[in-house]
Write an enzyme that holds these catalytic residues in place. Structure first.
Site, PDB file in Angstrom:
ATOM      1  N   ARG A   1      16.051  -1.633   3.079  1.00  7.62           N
ATOM      2  CA  ARG A   1      15.151  -2.631   3.495  1.00  7.62           C
ATOM      3  C   ARG A   1      14.880  -4.000   2.967  1.00  7.62           C
ATOM      4  O   ARG A   1      15.470  -4.107   1.687  1.00  7.62           O
ATOM      5  CB  ARG A   1      13.771  -2.081   4.071  1.00  7.62           C
ATOM      6  CG  ARG A   1      12.981  -1.612   2.914  1.00  7.62           C
ATOM      7  CD  ARG A   1      11.932  -0.897   3.059  1.00  7.62           C
ATOM      8  NE  ARG A   1      11.038  -0.862   1.790  1.00  7.62           N
ATOM      9  CZ  ARG A   1      10.047  -0.177   1.639  1.00  7.62           C
ATOM     10  NH1 ARG A   1       9.144   0.348   2.623  1.00  7.62           N
ATOM     11  NH2 ARG A   1       9.117  -0.345   0.652  1.00  7.62           N
TER      12      ARG A   1
ATOM     13  N   ASN B   1       6.820  -6.990   5.804  1.00 10.65           N
ATOM     14  CA  ASN B   1       6.244  -6.183   5.136  1.00 10.65           C
ATOM     15  C   ASN B   1       6.409  -6.300   3.689  1.00 10.65           C
ATOM     16  O   ASN B   1       7.696  -6.372   3.314  1.00 10.65           O
ATOM     17  CB  ASN B   1       6.710  -4.783   5.424  1.00 10.65           C
ATOM     18  CG  ASN B   1       5.787  -3.577   4.777  1.00 10.65           C
ATOM     19  OD1 ASN B   1       4.655  -3.553   5.219  1.00 10.65           O
ATOM     20  ND2 ASN B   1       6.439  -2.990   3.850  1.00 10.65           N
ATOM     21  N   GLU B   2       5.570  -6.501   2.867  1.00 10.27           N
ATOM     22  CA  GLU B   2       5.554  -6.665   1.407  1.00 10.27           C
ATOM     23  C   GLU B   2       6.903  -7.548   0.970  1.00 10.27           C
ATOM     24  O   GLU B   2       7.901  -7.000   0.455  1.00 10.27           O
ATOM     25  CB  GLU B   2       5.940  -5.153   0.557  1.00 10.27           C
ATOM     26  CG  GLU B   2       4.755  -4.395   0.713  1.00 10.27           C
ATOM     27  CD  GLU B   2       4.866  -3.199  -0.123  1.00 10.27           C
ATOM     28  OE1 GLU B   2       6.153  -2.812  -0.546  1.00 10.27           O
ATOM     29  OE2 GLU B   2       3.824  -2.484  -0.553  1.00 10.27           O
TER      30      GLU B   2
ATOM     31  N   CYS C   1      17.633 -14.360  -2.816  1.00 10.27           N
ATOM     32  CA  CYS C   1      19.124 -14.120  -2.249  1.00 10.27           C
ATOM     33  C   CYS C   1      19.942 -15.516  -2.861  1.00 10.27           C
ATOM     34  O   CYS C   1      19.407 -16.631  -2.915  1.00 10.27           O
ATOM     35  CB  CYS C   1      19.172 -14.464  -0.740  1.00 10.27           C
ATOM     36  SG  CYS C   1      20.946 -14.800  -0.114  1.00 10.27           S
TER      37      CYS C   1
ATOM     38  N   CYS D   1      21.182 -20.184   0.496  1.00 15.20           N
ATOM     39  CA  CYS D   1      19.991 -20.574  -0.428  1.00 15.20           C
ATOM     40  C   CYS D   1      20.046 -21.490  -1.551  1.00 15.20           C
ATOM     41  O   CYS D   1      19.285 -21.834  -2.006  1.00 15.20           O
ATOM     42  CB  CYS D   1      19.504 -18.964  -0.935  1.00 15.20           C
ATOM     43  SG  CYS D   1      19.082 -18.100   0.622  1.00 15.20           S
TER      44      CYS D   1
ATOM     45  N   GLU E   1      -2.363  -0.627   2.308  1.00 14.37           N
ATOM     46  CA  GLU E   1      -1.716   0.777   2.394  1.00 14.37           C
ATOM     47  C   GLU E   1      -2.400   1.380   0.958  1.00 14.37           C
ATOM     48  O   GLU E   1      -2.381   0.886  -0.313  1.00 14.37           O
ATOM     49  CB  GLU E   1      -0.282   0.531   2.071  1.00 14.37           C
ATOM     50  CG  GLU E   1       0.627   0.154   3.138  1.00 14.37           C
ATOM     51  CD  GLU E   1       2.064  -0.091   2.578  1.00 14.37           C
ATOM     52  OE1 GLU E   1       2.491   0.480   1.533  1.00 14.37           O
ATOM     53  OE2 GLU E   1       2.955  -0.664   3.512  1.00 14.37           O
TER      54      GLU E   1
ATOM     55  N   GLU F   1      11.192   9.251   2.619  1.00 14.06           N
ATOM     56  CA  GLU F   1       9.499   9.053   2.432  1.00 14.06           C
ATOM     57  C   GLU F   1       8.918  10.164   3.201  1.00 14.06           C
ATOM     58  O   GLU F   1       7.979  10.113   3.362  1.00 14.06           O
ATOM     59  CB  GLU F   1       9.043   7.855   3.117  1.00 14.06           C
ATOM     60  CG  GLU F   1       9.436   6.515   1.951  1.00 14.06           C
ATOM     61  CD  GLU F   1       8.836   5.137   2.553  1.00 14.06           C
ATOM     62  OE1 GLU F   1       8.471   5.036   3.842  1.00 14.06           O
ATOM     63  OE2 GLU F   1       8.781   4.601   1.611  1.00 14.06           O
TER      64      GLU F   1
HETATM   65  C1  GAL Z   1       5.073   0.374   0.329  1.00 16.03           C
HETATM   66  C2  GAL Z   1       5.795   0.105   1.598  1.00 16.03           C
HETATM   67  C3  GAL Z   1       5.725   1.415   2.697  1.00 16.03           C
HETATM   68  C4  GAL Z   1       5.874   2.595   2.151  1.00 16.03           C
HETATM   69  C5  GAL Z   1       5.230   2.800   0.909  1.00 16.03           C
HETATM   70  C6  GAL Z   1       5.417   3.738   0.328  1.00 16.03           C
HETATM   71  O1  GAL Z   1       5.944  -0.436  -0.838  1.00 16.03           O
HETATM   72  O2  GAL Z   1       5.016  -1.154   2.130  1.00 16.03           O
HETATM   73  O3  GAL Z   1       6.674   0.797   3.899  1.00 16.03           O
HETATM   74  O4  GAL Z   1       7.446   2.366   1.645  1.00 16.03           O
HETATM   75  O5  GAL Z   1       5.466   1.790   0.096  1.00 16.03           O
HETATM   76  O6  GAL Z   1       4.665   4.262  -0.996  1.00 16.03           O
END
Ligand code: GAL
Length: 690
Positions: A122, A164-165, A170, A175, A318, A366
């Site tokens: 990703r 996300n994060e 690049c 770029c 998270e 995961e």
């Molecule tokens: C974060 C991410 C999540 C998942 C998680 C696992 O870095 O935003 O999507 O991958 O880690 O710990």
């Protein structure tokens, strides 16, 4: 007892509850409708009220170009709406679908060696590609239109979550060209850029902006600018993604999840482009380790950094209630640990704690990452019960929402100095070391339950009594003037070795260090800096008449020793070993109504504790309570009914003397006077009238 309500902003304007929930990926379960139905029942049972949907979810919405199907997402909205839950809706740009990668190779990244990175993982998209920008804008417009103001689901959409994060670089031609334009805007002339970067070195003087090679490792000024540029690109990306969301749903706040002190991006800059900051943190305190308190202090530091970022509550986006598939050893949480970790975030200013992820997937990398619901789909598990317990506590914490601590001590945390320093000198001054030293200073306050803000360099310093600059490497004249004013007005300023070495282009200040006139403020001129191996512990001695009473155990230093001549400052501690015996290790200079203290070396933990104990006594700054070792208290809500959050990071029960003021336990509503007991890893949230 009754308390006035905090007038401060809530994380979610329309939702006066502490957030509890997590990343929910129903796109992975489209073929398992009974599992999705179980979620409807299990989510409220776990005390969860908010879910993040659609992170990396593009293929489920647009499985092939131009074919859209939002039905699974509609159903998830309906499911969460059915029990009064809220949704944080992510834009799916963090993971390109395979069809997109194949049809538009321009959208992929090029690595440092110039290699097109094969479709993988990703966060693999280019930041500049017009095609990707256009596709993402169209996707975000569709999402905002569908789930925004007018839809019957709109009340459920509580916040946007950009990608996300966000991370990565690049080096594609687009770029690179963007970098060259950015440089031209910044420097206007190539000559000014050459001067700023000291490019006569190894014949690097440029004739045109487009000659600049961003992977060239010998011009540190350029590398520092590249890092600034990557932060700028990331901010531009957030602005691009936000544009249709802000236009169509102007009342829905925007966040993006950050990662603590992540070395790649200057989060102080990123935070300006979102409405609410959120952090992903995976504490894993090992209560059998002698370093557990240091780990807890580091987490406190991180939480204070996030609260200070926008000077308002943040939320924990998270975490895991169980083990981590990417950490070795992948230990389970001990009983009480999860509750303690979440309470710590709340104690430092979080208005919500959420998980990655709600339900563990069956496959891919995961599948063994701890989640609220495991593969047995049951609520009768230890982890589920732990989560439900956190949920039950959070429900009682509504009075805390929006409240902040009242803080008199600030530590400056500067990503640019972290970069500038580490780009200058190799492993002895790594980015990780920068963080370590900042935490060295922070933990002296954390241990004594004294609140600290962790702030950027451009914050108003005048509200603090004590300002600490651990290794503030890059300083310009304007900042030096602000620091001088802070001291002259009565502030106490503490700076460490390496502070004020370079200007904002990472060129060394001329005429004596610390530069930009700081040598006069501190009354010391640094001439040399010795960096020694970790095993070399050096002795120090107290100078007679030392105004901070530093005598006692642990008169030692390590790692780095700056050596200088005192001009107007007085030495409080001197080196007592090697050829630098007799030179100042800690000195104090009185300026105007205040004091400037220079710590030339890395002091032992007990000594630093003693130094700050003495300074805080002098400044009449007190801890929330006086507590046994390993137990800390944080305060929120000064002026609005004060909340005291007690956290026991030890494996023993602890007896706490709470003083004579009447207190109430927020969860049980029982009054407490005198002593209370905290069980091992226990925590409690109390309130008292201010
Ligand atoms: C974060 C991410 C999540 C998942 C998680 C696992 O870095 O935003 O999507 O991958 O880690 O710990």
């Amino acid at each position: 007892m009754s308390f006035p309500k905090s007038p401060l902003p809530l994380v979610l304007k329309t939702f006066p509850h502490v957030l509890h929930g997590g990343d929910y990926n129903p796109d992975q379960w489209i073929k398992y409708p009974h599992v999705l139905e179980q979620d409807r029942e299990l989510m409220p049972k776990a005390g969860c009220n908010t879910f993040t949907l659609n992170v990396f979810g593009w293929t489920a919405l647009e499985p092939r170009e131009g074919t859209f199907d939002f039905s699974y997402l509609d159903a998830a909205f309906e499911r969460i709406q059915s029990f009064g839950g809220k949704i944080i809706l992510a834009t799916p740009s963090g993971a390109r679908p395979p069809w997109l990668a194949k049809k538009y190779p321009e959208t992929g990244r090029v690595d440092k060696s110039g290699r097109k990175v094969p479709y993988n993982n990703r966060h693999n998209h280019c930041w500049t590609s017009p095609i990707y920008k256009d596709l993402v804008t169209k996707m975000n417009t569709r999402l905002a239109t569908r789930y925004g103001k007018d839809s019957k689901l709109s009340g459920t959409l509580a916040m946007w979550h950009i990608s996300n994060e966000l991370s990565g670089e690049c080096f594609c031609p687009l770029c690179r060209a963007s970098f060259h334009r950015w440089l031209e805007e910044k420097y206007v002339t190539v000559d000014a850029m050459n001067e700023a970067w000291w490019t006569r070195f190894w014949s690097h003087a440029y004739d045109r902006f487009d000659e600049v090679e961003p992977t060239d490792s010998c011009v540190d000024g350029m590398l520092l600018d590249w890092k600034r540029f990557v932060t700028w690109q990331t901010c531009e990306w957030i602005k691009l993604e936000s544009a249709p969301l802000r236009e169509i749903t102007p009342d829905v706040p925007i966040t993006t999840n950050l990662m603590g002190t992540f070395h790649q991006l200057n989060y102080h800059a990123v935070a300006r482009h979102v409405d609410v900051v959120s952090d992903d943190q995976y504490p894993a305190f090992d209560f059998d380790s002698p370093h557990v308190l240091r780990g807890a202090a580091s987490m406190g530091f991180r939480n204070d950094l996030f609260r200070s970022m926008k000077d308002r509550p943040f939320f924990l986006m998270e975490t895991t209630p169980s083990s981590l598939n990417w950490r070795a050893p992948a230990k389970l949480k001990r009983p009480g640990q999860h509750q303690l970790e979440m309470t710590q975030a709340i104690a430092h200013g979080a208005d919500g704690t959420m998980y990655f992820q709600w339900r563990a997937g069956r496959g891919a990398m995961e599948k063994f990452h701890g989640s609220v619901v495991d593969h047995n789909s049951s609520s009768d598990t230890r982890v589920f019960r732990d989560v439900a317990e956190v949920g039950a506590r959070l429900k009682k914490l509504t009075p805390l929402l929006g409240t902040m601590p009242s803080v008199k001590v600030a530590i400056v945390y500067d990503w640019e100095s972290k970069w500038g320093l580490s780009l200058s000198g190799g492993p002895d001054v790594s980015e990780a070391r920068y963080d370590e030293i900042a935490v060295d200073h922070y933990q002296s306050f954390w241990k004594r339950s004294i609140g600290v803000d962790v702030i950027p360099v451009d914050r108003d310093f005048s509200r603090y009594d004590l300002l600490i600059l651990p290794q503030l490497w890059n300083i310009d004249d304007a900042l030096a003037v602000t620091l001088r004013k802070f001291v002259e007005a009565g502030g106490t300023l503490v700076a460490t070795h390496d502070t004020g070495t370079c200007d904002l282009f990472n060129r060394v200040h001329m005429g004596g260090l610390p530069g930009a006139g700081l040598k006069d403020l501190f009354g010391i001129t640094i001439e040399e800096t010795d960096r020694v191996s970790a095993s070399e512990i050096g002795a120090l001695k107290v100078v007679e008449g030392d105004s901070l009473d530093l005598a006692g155990e642990g008169l030692t230093c390590r790692d780095v020793k700056a050596l200088g001549k005192l001009t107007t400052a007085k030495a409080l501690l001197q080196y007592d070993h090697d050829f630098y015996t007799g030179q100042a290790a800690v000195s104090e200079n009185i300026q105007g109504k205040g004091r400037a203290i220079f710590i030339a070396t890395r002091l032992s933990e007990v000594l630093l504790d003693r130094l700050y104990a003495s300074l805080t006594t002098r400044l009449k700054i007190e801890g929330v309570l006086t507590l046994p070792e390993g137990v800390v208290a944080s305060e929120r809500g000064a002026g609005y009914g004060r909340f005291i959050i007690l956290q026991n990071f030890t494996k023993q029960s602890q007896t706490i003397a709470t003083g004579s003021q009447p207190l109430e336990c927020l969860e049980t509503q029982q009054s407490i006077t005198g002593n209370l007991t905290l069980k091992p890893l226990g925590s409690k949230i109390l309130r008292r009238a201010s």
